[in-house]
Design an enzyme around this catalytic site. Structure first.
Site, PDB file in Angstrom:
ATOM      1  N   ALA A  82       6.598  -7.241   3.119  1.00  0.00           N
ATOM      2  CA  ALA A  82       5.624  -8.171   3.705  1.00  0.00           C
ATOM      3  C   ALA A  82       5.419  -9.402   2.812  1.00  0.00           C
ATOM      4  CB  ALA A  82       4.300  -7.462   3.961  1.00  0.00           C
ATOM      5  N   GLU A 115       8.630   5.347  -2.319  1.00  0.00           N
ATOM      6  CA  GLU A 115       9.509   4.221  -1.978  1.00  0.00           C
ATOM      7  C   GLU A 115      10.741   4.246  -2.870  1.00  0.00           C
ATOM      8  OE1 GLU A 115       7.215   0.588  -1.928  1.00  0.00           O
ATOM      9  OE2 GLU A 115       5.981   1.290  -0.278  1.00  0.00           O
ATOM     10  N   ARG A 139      -8.580 -11.237   1.147  1.00  0.00           N
ATOM     11  CA  ARG A 139      -7.863 -12.472   1.512  1.00  0.00           C
ATOM     12  C   ARG A 139      -6.864 -12.220   2.639  1.00  0.00           C
ATOM     13  NH1 ARG A 139      -7.015 -12.416  -4.271  1.00  0.00           N
ATOM     14  NH2 ARG A 139      -8.531 -13.756  -5.307  1.00  0.00           N
ATOM     15  N   HIS A 166       8.890  -2.439   2.382  1.00  0.00           N
ATOM     16  CA  HIS A 166       7.906  -3.105   1.509  1.00  0.00           C
ATOM     17  C   HIS A 166       8.283  -4.579   1.298  1.00  0.00           C
ATOM     18  CE1 HIS A 166       4.887  -2.366  -2.019  1.00  0.00           C
ATOM     19  NE2 HIS A 166       4.741  -3.568  -1.510  1.00  0.00           N
TER      20      HIS A 166
HETATM   21  O1  LIG Z   1       8.296  -6.401  -4.579  1.00  0.00           O
HETATM   22  C1  LIG Z   1       7.280  -6.659  -5.128  1.00  0.00           C
HETATM   23  O2  LIG Z   1       7.209  -6.941  -6.337  1.00  0.00           O
HETATM   24  C2  LIG Z   1       6.063  -6.542  -4.236  1.00  0.00           C
HETATM   25  O3  LIG Z   1       6.255  -7.153  -3.008  1.00  0.00           O
HETATM   26  C3  LIG Z   1       4.816  -6.993  -4.853  1.00  0.00           C
HETATM   27  O4  LIG Z   1       3.767  -7.084  -3.965  1.00  0.00           O
HETATM   28  P1  LIG Z   1       2.507  -6.086  -3.871  1.00  0.00           P
HETATM   29  O5  LIG Z   1       2.385  -5.291  -5.113  1.00  0.00           O
HETATM   30  O6  LIG Z   1       1.367  -7.022  -3.702  1.00  0.00           O
HETATM   31  O7  LIG Z   1       2.786  -5.247  -2.677  1.00  0.00           O
END
Ligand SMILES: O=C(O)[C@H](O)COP(=O)(O)O
Length: 322
Positions: free
Chosen positions: A283, A262, A154, A281
């Site tokens: 996006a 992270e 997607r 992180h």
């Molecule tokens: O902060 C979060 O919870 C994340 O952005 C979740 O998104 P992802 O697992 O799809 O990256």
């Protein structure tokens, strides 16, 4: 009474929904800090767990005596010990198609920011005596350039739609779809090696595997000066190999939103690369997407317990109680 544990701060609309739950027979523990240590002591009484990006390890799962479902606030689940959940028959759900537009927008931004050398340009204004960099930025147009999308789900398809608006030529590599049937539309499939050598820009939208899908060997196949964007997961692109390529110019510029660890350590490989735009992180963390993820992740946990969840949102369908 059903008990829901929420691990990680949610959008205010999600917090408002949590406040309504006791009237519906659901008690709630809500821990805002995103770490495993903060929620693990509370997992013993949870029937359902909503979790952000922090780990869910086998040791914590072993403490979850009555847990039936883990609901990811997002779509990636590499931080969750899936075999340990399977062994206990605990379901794992993801939010489905609520974040692909935000993530594709971020990838488009990374490609543009890299092509326009935005980081360097910003410093050329802020740092004294750097104005002259305006003649040495080596920025590029992306219109007409070749974009390889790795992973044509997607998010990859939304990015293809956006890139078409910039008149980019787009091809995609997706080993799963290349076997099961390629979706109709203007974007043709391409073999990985051919696509890597063809592209001016590459954007990554595949899950983390046992080893990096893009390592030194794959980077060596790319056009010198290529632009690389990663909004997928740390570990998909080998950080050490990428840092080396950014220093040598094999990769001209990059946008990286996800990291092996992270937050990354201050001396992590990419930290010293000033031709890489780094972000924490985020996006999927637009206002709109944060709201959708918070509501969807709470709803998925409760719908699973009610038996009304759409099967497509359950990752481990073979779990015995699914
Ligand atoms: O902060 C979060 O919870 C994340 O952005 C979740 O998104 P992802 O697992 O799809 O990256």
């Amino acid at each position: 009474m059903t008990h829901l544990l929420v691990a990680g701060k949610l959008h205010p609309s999600g917090e408002a929904l949590l406040r309504e739950l006791p009237a519906r027979g659901v008690s709630v523990d809500y821990v805002e800090e995103v770490s495993e240590a903060s929620y693990a002591p509370l997992i013993g009484r949870a029937d359902a767990l909503v979790i952000r990006t922090q780990p869910l390890s086998a040791a914590t799962i072993a403490r979850a005596g009555q847990l039936k479902v883990v609901s990811r606030h997002g779509v990636g689940y590499d931080a969750v010990d899936l075999p340990a959940l399977d062994a206990r028959g605990i379901a794992l759900t993801i939010v489905g198609d609520v974040n692909s537009v935000s993530v594709a927008e971020h990838a488009m931004m990374q490609l543009l920011a890299a092509a326009k050398r935005v980081l360097r340009a910003d410093r050329a204004v802020r740092d004294p005596g750097q104005w002259g960099w305006r003649n040495r930025l080596e920025q590029q147009e992306i219109s007409g350039k070749r974009l390889l999308i790795l992973g044509y789900g997607r998010t990859g398809r939304n990015l293809a739609r956006m890139a078409a608006g910039f008149d980019m030529q787009v091809r995609a590599y997706d080993p799963y779809l290349q076997q099961t049937g390629w979706p109709q539309g203007p974007v043709p499939p391409v073999a990985l090696a051919e696509g890597l050598a063809w592209a001016d820009c590459i954007s990554v939208h595949i899950p983390r595997g046992a080893r990096p899908a893009i390592g030194a060997a794959e980077i060596a196949l790319m056009k010198p000066g290529v632009i690389l964007a990663n909004t997928a997961r740390g570990g998909v692109v080998d950080e050490t190999a990428l840092a080396e390529a950014l220093r040598s110019g094999q990769v001209g510029a990059a946008g990286i939103d996800v990291f092996d660890d992270e937050p990354p350590a201050p001396d992590a490989p990419l930290a010293g690369c000033d031709n890489a735009l780094l972000s924490p992180h985020i996006a999927g963390l637009t206002e709109e997407c944060s709201e959708r993820m918070a509501l969807a992740s709470i709803r998925n946990a409760l719908d699973y317990l009610d038996g009304t969840i759409a099967p497509g949102l359950i990752v481990n369908r073979e779990a015995p109680n699914v």
